[in-house]
Design an enzyme around this catalytic site. Structure first.
Site, PDB file in Angstrom:
ATOM      1  N   SER A   5     -13.649  -0.573  -6.272  1.00 33.48           N
ATOM      2  CA  SER A   5     -12.422  -0.946  -7.027  1.00 33.48           C
ATOM      3  C   SER A   5     -12.758  -2.621  -5.870  1.00 33.48           C
ATOM      4  CB  SER A   5     -11.417  -0.543  -5.528  1.00 33.48           C
ATOM      5  OG  SER A   5     -10.336  -1.507  -5.339  1.00 33.48           O
ATOM      6  N   HIS A  33     -11.625  -1.367 -10.962  1.00 38.35           N
ATOM      7  CA  HIS A  33     -10.900  -0.870 -10.454  1.00 38.35           C
ATOM      8  C   HIS A  33     -10.316  -2.007  -9.441  1.00 38.35           C
ATOM      9  CE1 HIS A  33      -7.218   2.091  -9.182  1.00 38.35           C
ATOM     10  NE2 HIS A  33      -7.707   0.990  -7.982  1.00 38.35           N
ATOM     11  N   ASP A  35      -6.771  -3.597  -8.745  1.00 43.61           N
ATOM     12  CA  ASP A  35      -6.001  -4.087  -7.438  1.00 43.61           C
ATOM     13  C   ASP A  35      -4.701  -4.551  -8.026  1.00 43.61           C
ATOM     14  OD1 ASP A  35      -6.213  -0.801  -6.901  1.00 43.61           O
ATOM     15  OD2 ASP A  35      -7.901  -1.597  -5.291  1.00 43.61           O
ATOM     16  N   MET A  37      -1.124  -6.293  -6.243  1.00 43.70           N
ATOM     17  CA  MET A  37       0.095  -5.760  -4.845  1.00 43.70           C
ATOM     18  C   MET A  37       0.532  -6.222  -4.907  1.00 43.70           C
ATOM     19  SD  MET A  37      -2.220  -4.035  -2.233  1.00 43.70           S
ATOM     20  CE  MET A  37      -3.704  -2.658  -2.266  1.00 43.70           C
ATOM     21  N   HIS A  66      -4.690  -1.238 -11.371  1.00 44.32           N
ATOM     22  CA  HIS A  66      -3.694  -0.085 -10.598  1.00 44.32           C
ATOM     23  C   HIS A  66      -2.243  -1.242 -10.897  1.00 44.32           C
ATOM     24  CE1 HIS A  66      -3.199   3.032  -6.670  1.00 44.32           C
ATOM     25  NE2 HIS A  66      -2.622   2.277  -7.875  1.00 44.32           N
ATOM     26  N   MET A  68       0.744  -1.880  -8.205  1.00 42.76           N
ATOM     27  CA  MET A  68       1.398  -1.046  -6.724  1.00 42.76           C
ATOM     28  C   MET A  68       2.755  -2.638  -7.113  1.00 42.76           C
ATOM     29  SD  MET A  68      -1.993  -0.249  -4.964  1.00 42.76           S
ATOM     30  CE  MET A  68      -3.246  -0.823  -5.692  1.00 42.76           C
ATOM     31  N   MET A 137      -3.138   9.302  -5.525  1.00 38.24           N
ATOM     32  CA  MET A 137      -3.825   8.627  -4.737  1.00 38.24           C
ATOM     33  C   MET A 137      -3.619   9.157  -3.627  1.00 38.24           C
ATOM     34  SD  MET A 137      -3.561   5.385  -5.199  1.00 38.24           S
ATOM     35  CE  MET A 137      -3.552   4.742  -3.860  1.00 38.24           C
ATOM     36  N   GLY A 142      -1.791  -0.104  -0.724  1.00 36.60           N
ATOM     37  CA  GLY A 142      -1.459  -1.164   0.243  1.00 36.60           C
ATOM     38  C   GLY A 142      -2.383  -1.490   1.379  1.00 36.60           C
ATOM     39  N   GLY A 144      -8.082  -1.027   1.546  1.00 36.05           N
ATOM     40  CA  GLY A 144      -8.634  -0.773   1.490  1.00 36.05           C
ATOM     41  C   GLY A 144      -8.753   0.679   2.541  1.00 36.05           C
ATOM     42  N   ASP A 175      -7.786   7.793  -5.408  1.00 35.72           N
ATOM     43  CA  ASP A 175      -7.720   6.526  -5.267  1.00 35.72           C
ATOM     44  C   ASP A 175      -7.408   6.459  -3.908  1.00 35.72           C
ATOM     45  OD1 ASP A 175      -7.954   3.949  -4.817  1.00 35.72           O
ATOM     46  OD2 ASP A 175      -6.825   3.415  -5.984  1.00 35.72           O
ATOM     47  N   GLY A 176      -8.953   6.277  -2.907  1.00 42.69           N
ATOM     48  CA  GLY A 176      -8.209   5.960  -1.422  1.00 42.69           C
ATOM     49  C   GLY A 176      -9.756   7.347  -0.869  1.00 42.69           C
ATOM     50  N   GLY A 177     -10.202   6.598  -0.031  1.00 43.56           N
ATOM     51  CA  GLY A 177     -10.876   6.497   0.822  1.00 43.56           C
ATOM     52  C   GLY A 177     -12.410   8.150   0.166  1.00 43.56           C
TER      53      GLY A 177
HETATM   54  O1  5RP Z   1      -5.853   0.909  -4.485  1.00 41.67           O
HETATM   55  C1  5RP Z   1      -6.317   1.010  -3.190  1.00 41.67           C
HETATM   56  C2  5RP Z   1      -5.075   1.319  -1.804  1.00 41.67           C
HETATM   57  O2  5RP Z   1      -4.657   0.985  -2.537  1.00 41.67           O
HETATM   58  C3  5RP Z   1      -7.571   0.864  -3.484  1.00 41.67           C
HETATM   59  O3  5RP Z   1      -7.968   1.021  -4.823  1.00 41.67           O
HETATM   60  C4  5RP Z   1      -8.552   2.111  -2.212  1.00 41.67           C
HETATM   61  O4  5RP Z   1      -7.616   2.022  -1.411  1.00 41.67           O
HETATM   62  C5  5RP Z   1      -9.759   1.766  -2.223  1.00 41.67           C
HETATM   63  O5  5RP Z   1     -10.212   1.648  -1.748  1.00 41.67           O
HETATM   64  P1  5RP Z   1     -11.071   2.809  -0.334  1.00 41.67           P
HETATM   65  O6  5RP Z   1     -12.005   3.441  -1.370  1.00 41.67           O
HETATM   66  O7  5RP Z   1     -11.823   1.730   0.375  1.00 41.67           O
HETATM   67  O8  5RP Z   1     -10.304   3.184   0.185  1.00 41.67           O
HETATM   68 FE   FE2 Z   2      -6.292   1.391  -6.413  1.00 41.71          FE
END
Ligand code: 5RP
Ligand code: FE2
Length: 226
Positions: A5, A33, A35, A37, A66, A68, A137, A142, A144, A175-177
């Site tokens: 991302s 990826h 994002d 927003m 993605h 948002m 998710m 919102g 990273g 996606d996320g963490g």
């Molecule tokens: O959609 C996202 C946040 O809304 C990002 O794609 C996601 O958070 C990627 O960051 P990390 O891998 O650091 O969590």
């Molecule tokens: Fe994302």
């Protein structure tokens, strides 16, 4: 598949940051990826269609948008028309997700549907029959660098089961963490595509980070499909 991302990349050097994940096979991003927003659907503002159009000119890595944003029914097809490979909208924002999937596909993109951590999967199974990607998710959208919410893996497992039994035909993306500590459990749950922002762009060598994530996921990925 590993999808870095660019949310965690240096926005002033985007072309170089994309080149950093376009290495040899094994070190290369499968999807990039992006994002988007809008500071309405989520409390953050990133980038939009003009930046995606510029990215499309500097890479042949398939771009995974993605979105948002509010009113994706109106805005998402533009990303497909521009040439994004996969365009994902949020089910919480889409007014007519079935029609929107048709519009995205008609514009030449794969259609993706994303669900936030507290959004259940079951009510959307029929809708997902029109989609090519389900983006689960694993943080609140919102920002990273947030902590992985392991509870969402139940939804990934259910989606994997529905794909394996032929009820759905889609890529299960998370996606996320996602990082070296969390990717194995996601792979074990049957995820196909792993978004990683801070774990790739926060590393000294992004292409090595991709390789390390892939190596961590591979055994569990194979096990989940036995
Ligand atoms: O959609 C996202 C946040 O809304 C990002 O794609 C996601 O958070 C990627 O960051 P990390 O891998 O650091 O969590
Ligand atoms: Fe994302």
């Amino acid at each position: 598949m590993i999808a870095p991302s660019i949310l965690s990349a240096d926005f002033a050097r985007l072309a170089d940051e994309v080149a950093a994940v376009n290495g040899e096979p094994g070190h290369r991003a499968d999807w990039l990826h992006v994002d988007v927003m809008d500071a309405h659907f989520v409390p953050n503002l990133t980038l939009g269609l003009p930046v995606v159009e510029s990215l499309l000119k500097v890479t042949d890595i398939p771009i995974d948008c993605h979105l948002m944003i509010e009113d994706p029914d109106r805005w998402a097809p533009g990303y497909a028309e521009a040439g994004a490979y996969n365009v994902t909208v949020h089910v919480e924002a889409a007014k007519d997700p079935v029609m929107l999937a048709k519009d995205l596909r008609a514009a030449g993109a794969k259609a993706g549907l994303s669900i936030k951590p507290n959004t259940p999967l079951e009510p959307y199974v029929e809708v997902l029959k029109h989609y090519d990607t389900l983006l689960v998710m694993s943080v609140e959208p919102g920002f990273g660098g947030q902590k992985f919410i392991a509870e969402v893996l139940d939804k990934a497992r259910k989606a994997r089961e529905m794909v394996d039994t032929g009820h759905l035909n889609l890529v299960v993306e998370i996606d996320g963490g996602i990082n070296a500590d969390t990717i194995e459990q996601a792979a074990e749950a049957g995820v196909d595509c792993f978004v990683a922002g801070s774990a790739v762009y926060g590393a000294e060598d992004p292409s090595r980070a991709i390789e390390a994530l892939r190596a961590k996921a591979a055994p569990a990925f194979a096990h989940a499909r036995q």
